[in-house]
Design a protein around this motif. Structure first.
Motif, PDB file in Angstrom:
ATOM      1  N   LEU A   1     -15.044 105.675  96.401  1.00 32.37           N
ATOM      2  CA  LEU A   1     -16.058 106.737  96.466  1.00 32.37           C
ATOM      3  C   LEU A   1     -15.783 107.730  97.598  1.00 32.37           C
ATOM      4  O   LEU A   1     -16.021 108.924  97.448  1.00 32.37           O
ATOM      5  N   GLU A   2     -15.250 107.203  98.720  1.00 32.14           N
ATOM      6  CA  GLU A   2     -15.098 108.064  99.904  1.00 32.14           C
ATOM      7  C   GLU A   2     -13.658 108.488 100.163  1.00 32.14           C
ATOM      8  O   GLU A   2     -13.400 109.351 100.986  1.00 32.14           O
ATOM      9  N   GLY A   3     -12.702 107.824  99.490  1.00 34.76           N
ATOM     10  CA  GLY A   3     -11.285 108.102  99.762  1.00 34.76           C
ATOM     11  C   GLY A   3     -10.753 107.100 100.770  1.00 34.76           C
ATOM     12  O   GLY A   3     -11.305 106.973 101.868  1.00 34.76           O
ATOM     13  N   GLY A   4      -9.723 106.340 100.355  1.00 35.39           N
ATOM     14  CA  GLY A   4      -9.159 105.370 101.288  1.00 35.39           C
ATOM     15  C   GLY A   4      -8.190 104.436 100.598  1.00 35.39           C
ATOM     16  O   GLY A   4      -7.903 104.584  99.402  1.00 35.39           O
ATOM     17  N   VAL A   5      -7.672 103.483 101.389  1.00 33.16           N
ATOM     18  CA  VAL A   5      -6.690 102.536 100.846  1.00 33.16           C
ATOM     19  C   VAL A   5      -7.057 101.119 101.274  1.00 33.16           C
ATOM     20  O   VAL A   5      -7.488 100.912 102.416  1.00 33.16           O
TER      21      VAL A   5
END
Ligand code: AFP
Length: 329
Positions: A253-257
């Motif tokens: 949802l927020e952007g990441g890995v």
């Protein structure tokens, strides 16, 4: 989110997204899952006030993990309902050594992690259910139906049990809708269609294993912490809950890995290919992200065992590709 009166329900959304010649099997599959999830969600949210769902059963499962009461309940509800639904030729579960036969004439098989994040149950932290649906390729349902690459899944999804109970599903080449369970009606209603996040705000990794990580992986973590993202964003901040569903959901949802790498001198990982890595790989790739073991793309990797474990690096493409680049060095 729409007013209840005009809300789009899960079944309405599935019917609308199916080709005109569809026989409604998928809608029935989603209705069965919704029924099970509503029961589980109610149990989880009652948090043992009505019946004792906390604690351990005293058993050890095929993963050599101590079984939590809710693990067993979730497994019983999902496996029993789905095996008797007439919709699946076979069912695979994290809690069971071998597959459970369903209806041999059915077209699909399902693999699932009935309750992900068990170590977080008793401390009231988000947990989930993960599932992967594939087309049956055998005569009447067998292990070979599960040994297909992630790109051949016909549907993948997860439920997160938290302040809201949410469902995220991916259908091949289609959008990735997010539904919220309306406790009043027991129905999932459409909240929104997720959009690809190119920029990574977060990275999720259990840094307690730092000394067991390869130097290349340690270098990757330093890069995540210190290097601004290619989209002009700041360097990434760390978040780790210890439930794959919750960590993956936030990053989607927020952007990441999210990363659960191999350990030094080993090639396998902790997370299970069929019902943890493959579903997340499909959902992430539908939102233009990537999933990798570091060496292989997880959309192409063909499973060979039911409870096979793999390293899992999944999230925004630049972060996953940097991991692969450093590992190749
Ligand atoms: P449990 O279901 O045993 O809590 O394991 C959860 C999990 O499979 C996955 O959801 C987490 O990402 C990962 O294991 C956490 O593992 P660590 O405790 O080793 O960080």
């Amino acid at each position: 989110m729409q007013e209840p009166i005009s809300a789009i329900t899960l079944s309405q959304h599935i019917v609308a997204s199916m080709p005109p010649r569809a026989r409604g099997v998928f809608t029935r599959i989603m209705m069965e899952l919704q029924y099970c999830v509503h029961m589980l969600s109610t149990m989880i949210k009652s948090g043992g006030l009505s019946d004792n769902i906390l604690g351990f059963t005293g058993e050890v499962n095929v993963q050599e993990e101590e079984v939590k009461t809710l693990d067993r309940l979730a497994n019983e509800i999902l496996v029993t309902r789905l095996a008797n639904s007439g919709l699946f030729a076979a069912i695979a579960s994290e809690e069971l050594e071998s597959i459970v036969p369903g209806s041999p004439e059915a077209d699909y098989v399902i693999a699932m992690d009935p309750l992900d994040g068990s170590s977080n149950i008793d401390v009231n932290v988000s947990i989930g259910t993960i599932f992967s649906i594939k087309r049956k390729i055998s005569a009447g349902g067998g292990p070979e139906d599960f040994f297909q690459p992630a790109k051949d899944q016909v549907c993948a999804g997860y439920v997160i049990y938290s302040s809201r109970t949410e469902l995220v599903i991916a259908l091949p080449g289609k959008e990735v809708p997010l539904f919220v369970l309306d406790p009043l009606t027991g129905q999932f209603v459409l909240d929104r269609v997720l959009q690809p996040r190119k920029d990574a705000k977060y990275y999720s990794l259990n840094e307690a294993y730092w000394d067991k990580l390869d130097e290349n992986v340690q270098e990757w973590v330093r890069w995540l912490r210190n290097e601004p993202t290619p989209f002009g964003g700041k360097a990434r901040s760390a978040r780790y809950i210890g439930s794959l569903v919750a960590d993956f959901h936030r990053n989607l949802l927020e952007g990441g890995v999210f990363a659960y790498p191999h350990q030094k001198g080993k090639k396998s990982g902790k997370l299970r290919l069929l019902y943890e890595a493959q579903p997340m790989a499909m959902i992430q790739s539908c939102l233009s992200g990537r999933a990798s073991t570091g060496w292989e793309d997880l959309m192409d990797l063909v499973p060979t065992e039911l409870h096979q474990r793999v390293p899992l690096i999944v999230g925004t493409s630049p972060e996953v590709e940097k991991y692969e680049e450093l590992l190749r060095r």
